[in-house]
Design a protein around this motif. Structure first.
Motif, PDB file in Angstrom:
ATOM      1  N   TRP A   1      -4.206   1.645 -10.932  1.00 38.81           N
ATOM      2  CA  TRP A   1      -3.702   0.925  -9.771  1.00 38.81           C
ATOM      3  C   TRP A   1      -2.561  -0.025 -10.092  1.00 38.81           C
ATOM      4  CZ3 TRP A   1      -4.784   3.694  -5.953  1.00 38.81           C
ATOM      5  CH2 TRP A   1      -5.957   4.468  -5.971  1.00 38.81           C
TER       6      TRP A   1
ATOM      7  N   ASP B   1       0.800  -1.227   0.000  1.00 41.08           N
ATOM      8  CA  ASP B   1       0.000   0.000   0.000  1.00 41.08           C
ATOM      9  C   ASP B   1       0.833   1.278   0.000  1.00 41.08           C
ATOM     10  OD1 ASP B   1      -2.396   1.559   0.182  1.00 41.08           O
ATOM     11  OD2 ASP B   1      -2.033   1.792   2.323  1.00 41.08           O
TER      12      ASP B   1
ATOM     13  N   ASP C   1      -6.920   3.174   6.896  1.00 40.95           N
ATOM     14  CA  ASP C   1      -6.863   4.176   5.821  1.00 40.95           C
ATOM     15  C   ASP C   1      -6.026   3.718   4.622  1.00 40.95           C
ATOM     16  OD1 ASP C   1      -4.302   4.307   6.777  1.00 40.95           O
ATOM     17  OD2 ASP C   1      -4.233   6.499   6.909  1.00 40.95           O
ATOM     18  N   TYR C   2      -6.012   2.422   4.336  1.00 36.70           N
ATOM     19  CA  TYR C   2      -5.249   1.954   3.177  1.00 36.70           C
ATOM     20  C   TYR C   2      -5.871   2.505   1.885  1.00 36.70           C
ATOM     21  CZ  TYR C   2      -8.867  -1.567   2.187  1.00 36.70           C
ATOM     22  OH  TYR C   2     -10.042  -2.199   1.871  1.00 36.70           O
ATOM     23  N   ASP C   3      -5.044   2.656   0.861  1.00 38.42           N
ATOM     24  CA  ASP C   3      -5.484   3.257  -0.397  1.00 38.42           C
ATOM     25  C   ASP C   3      -5.288   2.264  -1.539  1.00 38.42           C
ATOM     26  OD1 ASP C   3      -6.388   5.091  -2.254  1.00 38.42           O
ATOM     27  OD2 ASP C   3      -4.444   6.063  -2.499  1.00 38.42           O
ATOM     28  N   GLU C   4      -5.995   1.152  -1.473  1.00 37.76           N
ATOM     29  CA  GLU C   4      -5.985   0.137  -2.527  1.00 37.76           C
ATOM     30  C   GLU C   4      -7.448  -0.179  -2.849  1.00 37.76           C
ATOM     31  OE1 GLU C   4      -3.051  -1.024  -3.860  1.00 37.76           O
ATOM     32  OE2 GLU C   4      -2.012   0.346  -2.515  1.00 37.76           O
ATOM     33  N   PRO C   5      -8.128   0.692  -3.598  1.00 42.31           N
ATOM     34  CA  PRO C   5      -9.587   0.565  -3.757  1.00 42.31           C
ATOM     35  C   PRO C   5     -10.046  -0.617  -4.598  1.00 42.31           C
ATOM     36  CG  PRO C   5      -8.742   2.350  -5.124  1.00 42.31           C
ATOM     37  CD  PRO C   5      -7.604   1.900  -4.272  1.00 42.31           C
TER      38      PRO C   5
END
Length: 427
Positions: free
Chosen positions: A179, A168, A355-359
């Motif tokens: 991504w 991440d 709050d990870y940002d890997e949608p």
């Protein structure tokens, strides 16, 4: 979001901080039930067996056309195997996790079909580009560009469908395109280019020629393939040091710009080299292609068609990946990643579930959206729906059209089909 019932999937509720292997053989190789894996990730299992089949077709093609092509296939496989092993055992570049396929190797981390990605992508790129009969300094650049073109649909679609996940917060993979880290494209370009330079270098040193149709004895050819595959790695790292690290790490230039600068440079060099084609670099009137090129065309049609069909008909929200992922843990623990120029880059030690940002994944398929426990590396993640499916279809269709034009010109508008008569040295 409508959630399908996945509670009956094998291992759905399993969580492990350290996976419990029974013995060395269980650690080294695991053969999973393809039916069970298909239930969890249908697109992944389709992709897996397309890779295995297509790589075998490329190997068959290499024997049909003769020359040194079967040894190039071997060299590509050896480089891919070495790169994957390096990524698993070098902590600073251990920043991605494959989903569990039918055949898994070395601690459930390496799917067998990933080792066949390299002889598929690199072989097709090298064989098709060879029809341009470019100078020896330009052909590896063109092969690297061809490899990126083949990789594009694979990278874009597979991450969306959870065929693997990325770290991440790793600074190397932070800048993304659908991504996909821009460094993933840079990786294929770098090692695609440097492998061919290394292979040709060792062929000239050991056998006296890099002519694709002049085969030396088996021992020398295998040695060249081995040295080309292994030596392409440090040269590839040097390629990163020259073209990536100064721009990104020192001057803070976005990875997208770093990649496009190098691609633009290589495209100009290849185009310039092709301005004055050598004798035989263009198909003459009355010359006909060999049937063997149909094997390459078949692989290309299947490859691009599969990932375009995933974009059109696939439902990434129904994909469920049960296996190794980034370890979940505290959000306030960081580690320093050393670089070649001495400065340290920070990243989180664990996946921060807050709050990870890997949608492209979440946990909606878990009962009540339950999150993994802290400290586990084996757990279940769930795919997410397209935010704009039309955009994925349009980018995939554009790539397919662009690739069709490029490979059509390489195979039908360049030299005659490369089929080599037996010219083998016995010593």
């Amino acid at each position: 979001m409508e959630t399908r019932n996945v509670s009956d999937l094998e291992g759905f509720t399993d969580e492990f901080a350290e996976y419990p292997f029974h013995n060395f053989l269980d650690w080294f190789i695991k053969i999973n039930d393809p039916v069970e894996k298909f239930k969890a990730q249908p697109t992944y299992i389709i992709s897996e067996w397309v890779f295995i089949t297509s790589a075998v077709v490329c190997l068959i093609h290499s024997f049909v056309v003769g020359g040194r092509w079967k040894y190039l296939w071997l060299g590509c496989f050896l480089q891919g195997l070495a790169l994957e092993m390096l990524a698993l055992w070098a902590p600073d570049i251990d920043f991605y996790w494959h989903s569990q396929s039918t055949i898994m190797l070395v601690g459930r981390r390496l799917p067998l079909h990933i080792t066949l990605l390299y002889p598929l992508f690199m072989y097709i790129a090298a064989y098709t580009v060879a029809h341009l009969k470019l100078p020896m300094w330009a052909e590896p650049l063109a092969a690297g560009l061809g490899q990126v073109l083949i990789d594009l649909p694979y990278d874009i679609i597979c991450v969306k469908f959870l065929h693997w996940t990325w770290h991440d917060t790793d600074p190397i993979t932070f800048d993304r395109h659908y991504w996909v880290p821009w460094t993933s494209y840079f990786f294929h370009l770098s090692y695609g280019v440097t492998f061919h330079f290394a292979l040709n270098f060792w062929r000239r040193c050991i056998t006296g020629t890099d002519d694709k149709g002049e085969v030396s004895c088996i021992k020398k050819e295998v040695l060249c393939a081995l040295l080309g595959g292994l030596c392409g790695i440090p040269v590839g790292i040097l390629h990163f040091l020259v073209f990536y690290y100064p721009l990104h790490n020192i001057y803070g230039i976005h990875n997208e710009n770093c990649f496009l600068i190098v691609v633009g440079l290589y495209m100009i060099l290849v185009w310039s080299a092709d301005r004055n084609p050598t004798l035989g670099a263009r198909l003459h009137s009355g010359e006909h292609g060999h049937w063997s090129r149909l094997l390459i065309i078949l692989n290309l049609v299947v490859h691009y068609g599969v990932y375009l069909s995933f974009a059109i008909f696939g439902s990434p929200e129904n994909e469920v990946s049960i296996g190794m992922h980034e370890i979940a843990g505290p959000c306030d623990e960081y580690i320093t990643v050393p670089t070649a120029f001495g400065e340290g880059l920070r990243k989180r030690k664990y996946l921060c579930l807050e709050d990870y940002d890997e949608p492209y994944f979440d946990f909606h398929c878990q009962p009540g959206g339950m999150l993994p426990s802290e400290g586990v590396q084996w757990y279940t993640i769930c795919g997410t729906p397209f935010t704009n499916q039309a955009e994925y279809i349009s980018i995939m269709a554009t790539i397919c059209i662009f690739a069709a034009i490029i490979f059509y010109n390489l195979l039908f508008k360049s030299s005659r089909t490369l089929v080599h008569k037996v010219k083998q040295k016995m010593l």
